[in-house]
Motif scaffolding. Structure first.
Motif, PDB file in Angstrom:
ATOM      1  N   THR A  73      -5.279 -11.986   6.178  1.00 20.96           N
ATOM      2  CA  THR A  73      -4.188 -12.636   5.453  1.00 20.96           C
ATOM      3  C   THR A  73      -2.973 -11.726   5.602  1.00 20.96           C
ATOM      4  O   THR A  73      -3.044 -10.538   5.274  1.00 20.96           O
ATOM      5  N   ASN A  74      -1.884 -12.270   6.127  1.00 25.78           N
ATOM      6  CA  ASN A  74      -0.734 -11.431   6.481  1.00 25.78           C
ATOM      7  C   ASN A  74       0.488 -11.834   5.660  1.00 25.78           C
ATOM      8  O   ASN A  74       0.885 -13.003   5.677  1.00 25.78           O
ATOM      9  N   TYR A  75       1.063 -10.851   4.960  1.00 30.00           N
ATOM     10  CA  TYR A  75       2.255 -11.100   4.158  1.00 30.00           C
ATOM     11  C   TYR A  75       3.440 -10.365   4.773  1.00 30.00           C
ATOM     12  O   TYR A  75       3.349  -9.174   5.083  1.00 30.00           O
ATOM     13  N   VAL A  76       4.544 -11.094   4.939  1.00 31.77           N
ATOM     14  CA  VAL A  76       5.774 -10.514   5.484  1.00 31.77           C
ATOM     15  C   VAL A  76       6.824 -10.486   4.377  1.00 31.77           C
ATOM     16  O   VAL A  76       7.125 -11.520   3.775  1.00 31.77           O
ATOM     17  N   PHE A  77       7.360  -9.288   4.116  1.00 29.84           N
ATOM     18  CA  PHE A  77       8.360  -9.148   3.060  1.00 29.84           C
ATOM     19  C   PHE A  77       9.756  -9.405   3.612  1.00 29.84           C
ATOM     20  O   PHE A  77      10.127  -8.902   4.680  1.00 29.84           O
ATOM     21  N   ILE A  96       8.542  -7.332  -4.427  1.00 29.61           N
ATOM     22  CA  ILE A  96       7.437  -7.044  -3.500  1.00 29.61           C
ATOM     23  C   ILE A  96       6.495  -5.975  -4.053  1.00 29.61           C
ATOM     24  O   ILE A  96       5.310  -5.966  -3.738  1.00 29.61           O
ATOM     25  N   ALA A  97       7.025  -5.093  -4.897  1.00 30.58           N
ATOM     26  CA  ALA A  97       6.143  -4.085  -5.512  1.00 30.58           C
ATOM     27  C   ALA A  97       5.199  -4.771  -6.506  1.00 30.58           C
ATOM     28  O   ALA A  97       3.991  -4.501  -6.524  1.00 30.58           O
ATOM     29  N   GLY A  98       5.752  -5.668  -7.316  1.00 30.49           N
ATOM     30  CA  GLY A  98       4.928  -6.413  -8.277  1.00 30.49           C
ATOM     31  C   GLY A  98       3.878  -7.247  -7.555  1.00 30.49           C
ATOM     32  O   GLY A  98       2.711  -7.295  -7.969  1.00 30.49           O
ATOM     33  N   PHE A  99       4.290  -7.855  -6.461  1.00 34.56           N
ATOM     34  CA  PHE A  99       3.356  -8.652  -5.659  1.00 34.56           C
ATOM     35  C   PHE A  99       2.208  -7.773  -5.160  1.00 34.56           C
ATOM     36  O   PHE A  99       1.029  -8.147  -5.246  1.00 34.56           O
ATOM     37  N   THR A 100       2.544  -6.600  -4.655  1.00 36.56           N
ATOM     38  CA  THR A 100       1.524  -5.698  -4.096  1.00 36.56           C
ATOM     39  C   THR A 100       0.587  -5.190  -5.200  1.00 36.56           C
ATOM     40  O   THR A 100      -0.629  -5.084  -5.001  1.00 36.56           O
ATOM     41  N   ARG A 101       1.167  -4.922  -6.365  1.00 38.17           N
ATOM     42  CA  ARG A 101       0.338  -4.466  -7.493  1.00 38.17           C
ATOM     43  C   ARG A 101      -0.698  -5.543  -7.843  1.00 38.17           C
ATOM     44  O   ARG A 101      -1.867  -5.238  -8.065  1.00 38.17           O
ATOM     45  N   GLU A 102      -0.251  -6.777  -7.906  1.00 36.90           N
ATOM     46  CA  GLU A 102      -1.171  -7.905  -8.201  1.00 36.90           C
ATOM     47  C   GLU A 102      -2.280  -7.996  -7.154  1.00 36.90           C
ATOM     48  O   GLU A 102      -3.441  -8.182  -7.471  1.00 36.90           O
ATOM     49  N   TRP A 112      -3.913  -3.219   4.615  1.00 36.87           N
ATOM     50  CA  TRP A 112      -3.208  -2.390   5.604  1.00 36.87           C
ATOM     51  C   TRP A 112      -1.703  -2.585   5.467  1.00 36.87           C
ATOM     52  O   TRP A 112      -1.191  -3.688   5.674  1.00 36.87           O
ATOM     53  N   LEU A 113      -1.036  -1.517   5.087  1.00 35.30           N
ATOM     54  CA  LEU A 113       0.422  -1.504   5.109  1.00 35.30           C
ATOM     55  C   LEU A 113       0.827  -1.134   6.536  1.00 35.30           C
ATOM     56  O   LEU A 113       0.708   0.023   6.946  1.00 35.30           O
ATOM     57  N   ILE A 114       1.313  -2.134   7.284  1.00 37.59           N
ATOM     58  CA  ILE A 114       1.655  -1.896   8.693  1.00 37.59           C
ATOM     59  C   ILE A 114       2.985  -1.152   8.814  1.00 37.59           C
ATOM     60  O   ILE A 114       3.180  -0.318   9.697  1.00 37.59           O
ATOM     61  N   GLY A 115       3.915  -1.398   7.915  1.00 35.77           N
ATOM     62  CA  GLY A 115       5.238  -0.791   7.979  1.00 35.77           C
ATOM     63  C   GLY A 115       6.271  -1.892   7.945  1.00 35.77           C
ATOM     64  O   GLY A 115       5.953  -3.036   7.593  1.00 35.77           O
ATOM     65  N   GLY A 116       7.552  -1.625   8.346  1.00 40.84           N
ATOM     66  CA  GLY A 116       8.005  -0.332   8.804  1.00 40.84           C
ATOM     67  C   GLY A 116       8.590   0.516   7.691  1.00 40.84           C
ATOM     68  O   GLY A 116       8.161   0.450   6.537  1.00 40.84           O
ATOM     69  N   GLY A 117       9.602   1.283   8.051  1.00 44.03           N
ATOM     70  CA  GLY A 117      10.124   2.316   7.160  1.00 44.03           C
ATOM     71  C   GLY A 117      10.683   1.785   5.847  1.00 44.03           C
ATOM     72  O   GLY A 117      10.488   2.418   4.798  1.00 44.03           O
ATOM     73  N   GLU A 126       7.090   3.125  -5.498  1.00 46.85           N
ATOM     74  CA  GLU A 126       6.384   2.464  -6.612  1.00 46.85           C
ATOM     75  C   GLU A 126       4.949   2.971  -6.751  1.00 46.85           C
ATOM     76  O   GLU A 126       4.143   2.364  -7.451  1.00 46.85           O
ATOM     77  N   LYS A 127       4.639   4.061  -6.050  1.00 48.82           N
ATOM     78  CA  LYS A 127       3.306   4.688  -6.118  1.00 48.82           C
ATOM     79  C   LYS A 127       2.191   3.707  -5.739  1.00 48.82           C
ATOM     80  O   LYS A 127       1.112   3.683  -6.340  1.00 48.82           O
ATOM     81  N   LEU A 128       2.456   2.887  -4.734  1.00 48.01           N
ATOM     82  CA  LEU A 128       1.481   1.879  -4.329  1.00 48.01           C
ATOM     83  C   LEU A 128       0.789   2.217  -3.014  1.00 48.01           C
ATOM     84  O   LEU A 128      -0.024   1.443  -2.530  1.00 48.01           O
ATOM     85  N   VAL A 129       1.110   3.372  -2.442  1.00 45.69           N
ATOM     86  CA  VAL A 129       0.453   3.776  -1.192  1.00 45.69           C
ATOM     87  C   VAL A 129      -0.671   4.750  -1.559  1.00 45.69           C
ATOM     88  O   VAL A 129      -0.422   5.825  -2.096  1.00 45.69           O
ATOM     89  N   ASP A 130      -1.917   4.349  -1.286  1.00 41.88           N
ATOM     90  CA  ASP A 130      -3.065   5.163  -1.700  1.00 41.88           C
ATOM     91  C   ASP A 130      -3.534   6.108  -0.617  1.00 41.88           C
ATOM     92  O   ASP A 130      -4.130   7.146  -0.899  1.00 41.88           O
ATOM     93  N   ARG A 131      -3.313   5.726   0.623  1.00 38.29           N
ATOM     94  CA  ARG A 131      -3.901   6.483   1.728  1.00 38.29           C
ATOM     95  C   ARG A 131      -2.966   6.363   2.925  1.00 38.29           C
ATOM     96  O   ARG A 131      -2.398   5.275   3.172  1.00 38.29           O
ATOM     97  N   ILE A 132      -2.782   7.464   3.645  1.00 39.00           N
ATOM     98  CA  ILE A 132      -1.976   7.417   4.868  1.00 39.00           C
ATOM     99  C   ILE A 132      -2.840   7.935   6.014  1.00 39.00           C
ATOM    100  O   ILE A 132      -3.400   9.032   5.931  1.00 39.00           O
ATOM    101  N   ILE A 133      -2.944   7.120   7.052  1.00 38.20           N
ATOM    102  CA  ILE A 133      -3.601   7.564   8.289  1.00 38.20           C
ATOM    103  C   ILE A 133      -2.479   7.654   9.314  1.00 38.20           C
ATOM    104  O   ILE A 133      -1.988   6.644   9.820  1.00 38.20           O
TER     105      ILE A 133
END
Ligand SMILES: NC(=O)c1ccc[n+]([C@@H]2O[C@H](COP(=O)([O-])OP(=O)(O)OC[C@H]3O[C@@H](n4cnc5c(N)ncnc54)[C@H](OP(=O)(O)O)[C@@H]3O)[C@@H](O)[C@H]2O)c1
Length: 177
Positions: A73-77, A96-102, A112-117, A126-133
Motif C-alpha cells: 500500500t503506497n501513500y504519496v504526500f 501527514i504527521a497525524g496520518f503517519t501516527r494513525e 518503509w519511508l522511501i523519502g525524499g528529504g 515529529e519523532k516518527l522515524v523509528d529506524r534508519i537503514i
C-alpha cells in the motif's frame, strides 16, 4: 506498534540525489555485487506499506520500468488536495504527521519511508522515524538534495549494526533511542 523504517542511500556528503534528482551515481552497475541486495529483499519482507513525497514519486514514474512497489500500500504526500489516486498509490494531503501516527497504530507490518528529504524531515521532526537503514555510497556529489533539510531538529540514534561491502558501500542501521 508498527515501525517506520527509513531505508535510503546517500553520498558521503549526505545527498540522496543530485540537484536535478539524478540518481546515476547510485545505480551505477559498477556497484553491482553478485548475490547481494544490501538488505532490500529482507526490507520488503518486513513491510506492507510505503510512504513517499510527491517529488520522489514523480522521480519513480520517470524510471523506464513498471511501478516498483505493486504489492504494497503506497501513500504519496502532497499539498495538493486534488491529486487523484491511481492503481498503485493513494495521495495524502494535510496533516501527514497525524496520518503517519494513525498508520503506526494500525495493525500490519512495518512501514518503509522511501523519502525524499522533505518528507524525511517532517517525519523526523515529529519523532516518527523509528529506524534508519542508511547505505553510504563511496562518492561525494558536492551539491544535491539532502537526506534531511538544513535546520532539522537534533535527534539521537543508537547504532544496531554496521556492515562494509566489497564495493565500498557501508550500511549503518540505527534505531531511535
Ligand atoms: N537516494 C535515495 O535512496 C533516495 C530515496 C528517496 C528519494 N530520493 C530522491 O529524493 C528526491 C526528492 O526529494 P525531495 O526532498 O526533493 O522531495 P520529497 O520529500 O520526495 O517530496 C517533496 C514533496 O512532498 C510534498 N510535501 C512536502 N512537505 C509536505 C507536507 N508537510 N505536507 C504534505 N506534502 C508535503 C510536496 O508535494 P507537492 O509539491 O505535490 O505539494 C513536495 O513537493 C528525488 O530526486 C528522489 O529520487 C533518493
Amino acid at each position: 506498534m508498527r515501525k517506520v523504517i527509513l531505508y535510503i542511500a546517500a553520498s558521503i556528503d549526505n545527498f540522496i540525489a543530485k540537484p536535478d534528482g539524478n540518481l546515476d551515481w547510485l545505480t551505477d552497475p559498477v556497484y553491482t555485487l553478485k548475490d547481494e541486495d544490501f538488505g532490500y529483499a529482507a526490507l520488503l519482507q518486513s513491510i506492507d506499506t510505503t510512504l513517499m513525497g510527491n517529488a520522489t514519486y514523480k522521480e519513480i514514474l520517470g524510471f523506464d520500468t513498471p511501478f516498483p512497489y505493486p504489492d504494497t500500500t503506497n501513500y504519496v504526500f502532497t499539498r495538493n488536495k486534488d491529486e487523484p489516486d491511481n492503481e498503485f498509490v493513494k495521495f495524502i494531503a494535510g496533516d501527514i504527521a497525524g496520518f503517519t501516527r494513525e498508520l503506526k497504530n494500525q495493525t500490519g507490518k512495518d512501514i518503509w519511508l522511501i523519502g525524499g528529504g522533505q518528507i524525511n524531515t517532517v517525519l523526523l521532526e515529529e519523532k516518527l522515524v523509528d529506524r534508519i537503514i542508511l547505505t553510504i555510497i563511496p562518492v561525494t556529489l558536492g551539491d544535491g538534495i539532502p537526506m534531511f533539510q538544513k535546520g532539522t531538529v537534533e535527534t539521537r540514534f543508537k547504532l544496531e549494526k554496521s556492515q562494509a561491502y566489497e564495493n565500498g558501500f557501508v550500511q549503518l542501521i540505527y534505531n531511535t533511542k
